[in-house]
Design an enzyme around this catalytic site. Sequence first.
Site, mmCIF file in Angstrom:
data_model
loop_
_atom_site.group_PDB
_atom_site.id
_atom_site.type_symbol
_atom_site.label_atom_id
_atom_site.label_comp_id
_atom_site.label_asym_id
_atom_site.label_seq_id
_atom_site.Cartn_x
_atom_site.Cartn_y
_atom_site.Cartn_z
ATOM 1 N N GLY A 11 2.925 11.032 1.565
ATOM 2 C CA GLY A 11 2.868 10.338 2.857
ATOM 3 C C GLY A 11 3.604 11.090 3.946
ATOM 4 N N ALA A 12 3.325 12.385 4.064
ATOM 5 C CA ALA A 12 4.146 13.224 4.953
ATOM 6 C C ALA A 12 3.376 13.751 6.162
ATOM 7 C CB ALA A 12 4.752 14.367 4.153
ATOM 8 N N VAL A 63 -2.391 8.115 -3.131
ATOM 9 C CA VAL A 63 -1.435 8.020 -4.245
ATOM 10 C C VAL A 63 -1.733 6.847 -5.176
ATOM 11 C CG1 VAL A 63 0.484 9.185 -3.042
ATOM 12 C CG2 VAL A 63 0.265 6.691 -2.884
ATOM 13 N N ASN A 88 7.240 8.705 -0.920
ATOM 14 C CA ASN A 88 7.449 8.088 0.395
ATOM 15 C C ASN A 88 6.216 7.329 0.903
ATOM 16 O OD1 ASN A 88 8.582 8.047 3.357
ATOM 17 N ND2 ASN A 88 6.592 9.076 3.491
ATOM 18 N N SER A 140 13.042 -0.029 0.966
ATOM 19 C CA SER A 140 13.207 -0.667 2.275
ATOM 20 C C SER A 140 14.231 -1.789 2.157
ATOM 21 C CB SER A 140 11.875 -1.258 2.748
ATOM 22 O OG SER A 140 12.093 -2.167 3.811
ATOM 23 N N TYR A 153 5.346 -6.797 0.626
ATOM 24 C CA TYR A 153 6.121 -5.567 0.844
ATOM 25 C C TYR A 153 7.507 -5.675 0.191
ATOM 26 C CZ TYR A 153 7.979 -1.673 3.739
ATOM 27 O OH TYR A 153 8.541 -0.497 4.198
ATOM 28 N N ALA A 155 8.273 -7.519 -2.379
ATOM 29 C CA ALA A 155 8.062 -7.447 -3.836
ATOM 30 C C ALA A 155 7.852 -5.998 -4.268
ATOM 31 C CB ALA A 155 6.847 -8.296 -4.227
ATOM 32 N N LYS A 157 8.800 -3.153 -2.760
ATOM 33 C CA LYS A 157 9.974 -2.289 -2.604
ATOM 34 C C LYS A 157 11.080 -2.695 -3.581
ATOM 35 C CE LYS A 157 8.438 0.384 0.730
ATOM 36 N NZ LYS A 157 8.132 1.799 0.488
ATOM 37 N N ILE A 186 13.135 1.694 11.300
ATOM 38 C CA ILE A 186 13.082 3.077 11.775
ATOM 39 C C ILE A 186 11.918 3.197 12.758
ATOM 40 C CG2 ILE A 186 12.902 5.505 11.061
ATOM 41 C CD1 ILE A 186 15.333 3.986 9.757
HETATM 42 P P1 NAP Z 1 3.943 5.835 8.775
HETATM 43 O O1 NAP Z 1 4.505 6.485 9.978
HETATM 44 O O2 NAP Z 1 2.906 4.791 8.899
HETATM 45 O O3 NAP Z 1 3.414 6.993 7.775
HETATM 46 C C1 NAP Z 1 2.888 6.641 6.525
HETATM 47 C C2 NAP Z 1 2.487 7.888 5.780
HETATM 48 O O4 NAP Z 1 2.027 7.494 4.469
HETATM 49 C C3 NAP Z 1 1.340 8.642 6.423
HETATM 50 O O5 NAP Z 1 1.561 10.019 6.215
HETATM 51 C C4 NAP Z 1 0.117 8.182 5.634
HETATM 52 O O6 NAP Z 1 -0.934 9.163 5.587
HETATM 53 C C5 NAP Z 1 0.726 8.042 4.256
HETATM 54 N N1 NAP Z 1 -0.014 7.147 3.370
HETATM 55 C C6 NAP Z 1 -0.321 5.849 3.545
HETATM 56 N N2 NAP Z 1 -1.020 5.389 2.496
HETATM 57 C C7 NAP Z 1 -1.172 6.437 1.637
HETATM 58 C C8 NAP Z 1 -1.807 6.607 0.383
HETATM 59 N N3 NAP Z 1 -2.446 5.600 -0.210
HETATM 60 N N4 NAP Z 1 -1.776 7.831 -0.202
HETATM 61 C C9 NAP Z 1 -1.135 8.870 0.394
HETATM 62 N N5 NAP Z 1 -0.509 8.764 1.581
HETATM 63 C C10 NAP Z 1 -0.528 7.566 2.198
HETATM 64 O O7 NAP Z 1 5.118 5.124 7.901
HETATM 65 P P2 NAP Z 1 6.697 5.354 7.900
HETATM 66 O O8 NAP Z 1 7.298 4.338 8.777
HETATM 67 O O9 NAP Z 1 7.009 6.791 8.081
HETATM 68 O O10 NAP Z 1 7.020 4.910 6.404
HETATM 69 C C11 NAP Z 1 7.198 5.842 5.358
HETATM 70 C C12 NAP Z 1 7.833 5.124 4.172
HETATM 71 O O11 NAP Z 1 9.085 4.554 4.566
HETATM 72 C C13 NAP Z 1 6.998 3.969 3.626
HETATM 73 O O12 NAP Z 1 7.116 3.912 2.225
HETATM 74 C C14 NAP Z 1 7.629 2.764 4.249
HETATM 75 O O13 NAP Z 1 7.418 1.610 3.484
HETATM 76 C C15 NAP Z 1 9.088 3.170 4.264
HETATM 77 N N6 NAP Z 1 9.907 2.457 5.227
HETATM 78 C C16 NAP Z 1 9.658 2.518 6.564
HETATM 79 C C17 NAP Z 1 10.475 1.826 7.438
HETATM 80 C C18 NAP Z 1 10.288 1.859 8.939
HETATM 81 O O14 NAP Z 1 10.976 1.114 9.640
HETATM 82 N N7 NAP Z 1 9.406 2.682 9.477
HETATM 83 C C19 NAP Z 1 11.522 1.052 6.947
HETATM 84 C C20 NAP Z 1 11.741 1.003 5.584
HETATM 85 C C21 NAP Z 1 10.926 1.720 4.737
HETATM 86 P P3 NAP Z 1 -2.173 9.175 6.643
HETATM 87 O O15 NAP Z 1 -1.660 8.618 7.929
HETATM 88 O O16 NAP Z 1 -2.530 10.621 6.699
HETATM 89 O O17 NAP Z 1 -3.259 8.349 6.058
#
Ligand code: NAP
Length: 242
Positions: A11-12, A63, A88, A140, A153, A155, A157, A186
């Site tokens: 997810g990068a 994934v 991630n 999270s 979500y 459940a 995490k 974030i």
């Molecule tokens: P984001 O900006 O929406 O980015 C999500 C990334 O995950 C994208 O690169 C997306 O790829 C990829 N992705 C989604 N579904 C996928 C799948 N089935 N297979 C492979 N890649 C997949 O999200 P983020 O905020 O950076 O979050 C990243 C992680 O941190 C997540 O696990 C999220 O739950 C966790 N998190 C985020 C926050 C927050 O406040 N932002 C807080 C706590 C935890 P494409 O876009 O190319 O499809």
Amino acid sequence: MTDRKIALVTGASKGIGAAIAISLAKDGFDIWLNYRSDHEKASEIAETIHDNGAKCILIPFDVSDINSASKALDPYLEKEVPYALINNAGFSKDTLLVWMKQEEWKDVLSVTLDGFFNVTKLVLNYMLRKKQGRIINIASTSGQSGMPGQVNYSAAKSGLIGASKALALEIGKRNILVNVVSPGFIDTEMTKDFLKERVLMMIPMGRFGKDYEVAQTVSFLCSDKASYITGQVINVNGGAYM
Ligand code: NAP
């Protein structure tokens, strides 16, 4: 073949995962960069990684789909083994449980828990042979405190935290360290529609975190400085959960 360590980051293509990939590239890792669909953003991140003197291979797959994961990763794993795996990839589909559709429940659990299982299983066999490695799972605050509108979500995490601790117990003796980084709120695409005023009241530091603030914690956990840390949940949340 290269002497540099490799980090596989799922997810990068954007957000926290992209920041982690760039931070690890700056630390001297070559990057295997997974994402699902955003080729354009993924290519931009790859360029930034190259600018920092590291190699970057784009490996797009879902994934949550074991067959796609295996088809995409196996050819690389037969040649080289990542030192670090950062699970991630994830998303939320928020709604109150009374209105939650089964699909919203299943999709969120699947990307987080099947995603962790699928990718970790594929990489772990190779890491075990090398007797070294770091696995960092991105959870999270929702999975620790619970969050209304996020039963699915929370459940997922929470399950990821349990899985990480169990795996840390299983493979500590093989010198593979497993930790969780648990971000609060974030600034990323995932949180862009959140009601800021309401959320800010929950954060003692009074602001959202930045993606690089999560990434630098992951960098530390992948470094030699974290050689005796395993099975831990490291919160990066501005005090939102203590
Ligand atoms: P984001 O900006 O929406 O980015 C999500 C990334 O995950 C994208 O690169 C997306 O790829 C990829 N992705 C989604 N579904 C996928 C799948 N089935 N297979 C492979 N890649 C997949 O999200 P983020 O905020 O950076 O979050 C990243 C992680 O941190 C997540 O696990 C999220 O739950 C966790 N998190 C985020 C926050 C927050 O406040 N932002 C807080 C706590 C935890 P494409 O876009 O190319 O499809």
